[in-house]
Design a protein around this motif. Sequence first.
Motif: not given
Length: 220
Positions: A23-30, A121-130, A215-220
């Motif tokens: 139920g939350k926006p998410a993104s997957a890198v492959t 899950i797309i949260e602030d961290h993802w929106n900052q670093f992608g 660190h960008p690689g926290t995965g959140s």
Amino acid sequence: MQIDVARILGLVTRSVTNFEKDGKPASAVTLTRLYDTSVDDLWDAVTSKERIPRWFAAVEGDLQLGGRYQVKGNAGGTITACTPPTHFAATWEFGGAISWIDVKLAAERQQARLTLEHTAIIEDHWNQFGPGAVGIGWDLALAGLERYVATGASVDHETAEAWMRSPEGKDFMTTSGEHWRAAHVASGVDPDEAKQRSDRTIAFYRGEMPPDIAHPGTGS
């Protein structure tokens, strides 16, 4: 330590997928690429507690279904699926955040294909670093795996850390980040937003951001 940055990064196919998870926006890198070895050998290289440190980092714990693991200086988690020699999945827990990795292996002619998917899950961290936040790190890992599979030589971690600070290492971070920016745009994200995020991530990996930035690689 010298590598052909363009060749190594060019061997990887990258994609970014946006969807909902629980139920939350998410993104997957492959990431997917071929290795000049058998599926059985590649499986052993990516799942053996003895061999993983030779190309990645030391790992502790119980590397079987349901077991907990910890990568030295990196993430830990629980192994949630394991079907030797073709598939495993695990949680990826780092810096208080949780994301998920899924790894598949398949034979392809005389080679073995590895496909790695990392979902967050797309949260602030993802929106900052992608997507480059984890993507650059996985590009580094897959490059290390290629060198190990090709030569059998274990990585010297001090040499590797010095290389990451070298002009060639910084070129690797930049080129990887640009690949991930392109994949991000291809997923439907606004090009300007994708560039802002990738620029931040590239700067971090190149050592050009303040040390108090998470660190960008926290995965959140």
